[in-house]
Design an enzyme around this catalytic site. Structure first.
Site, short mmCIF file in Angstrom:
data_model
loop_
_atom_site.label_atom_id
_atom_site.label_comp_id
_atom_site.label_asym_id
_atom_site.label_seq_id
_atom_site.Cartn_x
_atom_site.Cartn_y
_atom_site.Cartn_z
N SER A 11 -7.61 1.63 13.10
CA SER A 11 -6.87 1.21 14.06
C SER A 11 -6.92 2.21 15.40
O SER A 11 -7.08 1.96 16.52
CB SER A 11 -5.42 1.37 13.85
OG SER A 11 -5.05 0.18 12.81
N ARG B 278 2.74 6.40 -2.33
CA ARG B 278 3.75 7.26 -2.85
C ARG B 278 3.68 7.52 -4.45
O ARG B 278 3.85 8.31 -4.77
CB ARG B 278 5.27 6.36 -2.83
CG ARG B 278 5.83 6.59 -1.22
CD ARG B 278 7.12 6.01 -1.12
NE ARG B 278 7.38 4.65 -1.25
CZ ARG B 278 7.02 3.81 -0.49
NH1 ARG B 278 6.93 4.18 0.94
NH2 ARG B 278 7.10 2.57 -0.56
N ASP C 185 0.64 -1.28 0.15
CA ASP C 185 0.11 0.00 -0.12
C ASP C 185 0.91 1.10 0.14
O ASP C 185 0.56 2.29 -0.66
CB ASP C 185 -0.75 -0.02 1.31
CG ASP C 185 -2.23 -0.89 1.00
OD1 ASP C 185 -2.11 -1.52 0.01
OD2 ASP C 185 -2.82 -1.07 2.00
N GLY C 186 2.02 1.32 0.66
CA GLY C 186 2.84 2.29 0.78
C GLY C 186 3.27 2.65 -0.47
O GLY C 186 3.53 3.91 -0.86
N ALA D 94 -7.11 5.16 10.60
CA ALA D 94 -8.30 5.63 11.28
C ALA D 94 -8.98 4.52 11.93
O ALA D 94 -9.52 4.42 12.79
CB ALA D 94 -9.21 6.38 10.15
N ASP E 42 -3.81 12.64 21.97
CA ASP E 42 -2.67 12.19 21.11
C ASP E 42 -2.71 12.93 19.67
O ASP E 42 -1.42 13.20 19.17
CB ASP E 42 -2.41 10.92 21.11
CG ASP E 42 -1.61 10.26 22.36
OD1 ASP E 42 -1.57 10.95 23.43
OD2 ASP E 42 -1.67 8.98 22.44
N GLN F 280 3.55 9.41 4.71
CA GLN F 280 4.60 9.56 3.52
C GLN F 280 5.45 10.49 4.04
O GLN F 280 6.84 10.55 3.96
CB GLN F 280 4.29 9.43 2.20
CG GLN F 280 3.40 8.36 1.78
CD GLN F 280 4.26 6.96 1.71
OE1 GLN F 280 5.38 7.00 1.45
NE2 GLN F 280 3.47 5.88 2.33
N ARG G 173 -8.45 17.31 23.62
CA ARG G 173 -7.08 16.98 24.17
C ARG G 173 -6.81 15.63 24.09
O ARG G 173 -7.48 14.77 24.46
CB ARG G 173 -6.93 17.33 25.82
CG ARG G 173 -7.33 19.10 26.07
CD ARG G 173 -7.10 19.02 27.59
NE ARG G 173 -5.75 18.66 28.14
CZ ARG G 173 -5.48 18.09 29.42
NH1 ARG G 173 -6.61 17.78 29.99
NH2 ARG G 173 -4.20 17.93 29.77
N ALA H 41 -6.48 8.43 20.87
CA ALA H 41 -6.48 8.42 22.66
C ALA H 41 -6.83 9.75 23.13
O ALA H 41 -5.94 10.68 23.78
CB ALA H 41 -4.91 8.19 22.87
#
Length: 275
Positions: A182, A73, A68-69, A180, A166, A236, A164, A201
């Site tokens: 995950s 790219r 996928d990466g 998203a 992560d 990326q 507030r 989080a």
């Protein structure tokens, strides 16, 4: 054959990927004109063409060899992306549908004509200047590991939430099965024109994912004037943002295009990938 010019772009750090590229070139060089991306060509010691110039050369589709990466790219290099056919040389891949053992046969079929699916992308702006276009997601995260940031999210100038956390992930339907998901976000059918907003989080129980219309303009501002953050685009590229910066997201007029190779329904495909 209906298709006369194809492009090939791949990962360059794995021998089996490069061998697959060699096999594709050897099988098809007498049938179609092949343009190999500069990065891949340099490793193979052959003439290369930048992915962003392949449309100008008349290339009709790009074969992406990797995971996928690699697909992300390659798409990111094109302002108006050409259709992409992904050969899966990675692990779990939602954007690469063709297994290595089926690659040659599938390409043979595609060269006689193909249809493709269009997937929405998101343009990312920082202080009015366009940075990149995301196919999967835009993540705004703390610039310091294990530190939370405080920020406001607006949709069409209306305050969606002050958080507030992560960080926060803004995902297209294509990206809803990536970061998203995950982070606890919903899976969105690509036929739904929407953007998913998923807190990462969050430090309050009422913070929940949102699904908003794709034609919305999203604005993100840092609330804590002592902390910086980072924008990560499709995992990326990243850019540092400061407290006075303004980040805006808008639906791009240039979609990603993926070659359709089967009629498997979206829900069955997701279940198979996640099982």
């Amino acid at each position: 054959m209906a298709i006369r010019k194809i492009g090939i772009a791949s990962r360059c750090d794995r021998p089996e990927v490069l061998q697959m590229v060699r096999d594709i070139i050897a099988h098809f060089y007498s049938k179609v004109q092949i343009y190999v991306s500069t990065a891949t060509a340099d490793v193979l010691d052959i003439e290369g063409t930048p992915v962003e110039r392949m449309r100008d050369k008349g290339v009709e589709l790009i074969i992406s060899v990797g995971g996928d990466g690699t697909v992300l790219r390659n798409i990111a290099k094109m302002k108006d992306p050409l259709p992409v056919l992904g050969i899966n040389m990675g692990t779990l891949g939602f954007l690469v549908d063709v297994e290595p053992e089926d690659a040659i046969e599938t390409i043979e079929e595609v060269l006689y004509g193909f249809s493709y699916l269009e997937r929405m992308r998101v343009d990312v702006f920082l202080n009015g200047e366009m940075l990149e276009t995301a196919t999967n997601e835009v993540a705004v995260m703390s610039a310091k590991p294990a530190k939370i940031i405080q920020f406001e999210v607006y949709v069409n100038d209306c305050l969606l939430d002050e958080m507030r956390a992560d960080g926060v992930v803004f995902a297209t339907p294509t990206g809803s099965t990536a970061y998203a998901m995950s982070a606890g976000g919903p899976i969105i059918n690509p036929r739904v024109n929407a953007i998913v907003v998923v807190p990462v989080a969050p430090f309050k129980l009422s913070a929940r994912p949102w699904v908003i219309p794709s034609d919305s303009e999203i604005t993100v501002k840092l609330s804590d004037h002592k902390k910086e953050a980072v924008i990560a685009i499709d995992g990326q590229k990243s850019y540092r943002i400061r407290p006075d910066d303004v980040v805006k997201l808008k639906k791009s007029k240039y979609p990603a295009r993926f070659v359709r190779i089967s009629d498997t329904c979206f829900y069955e495909r997701v279940q198979r990938k996640l099982s």
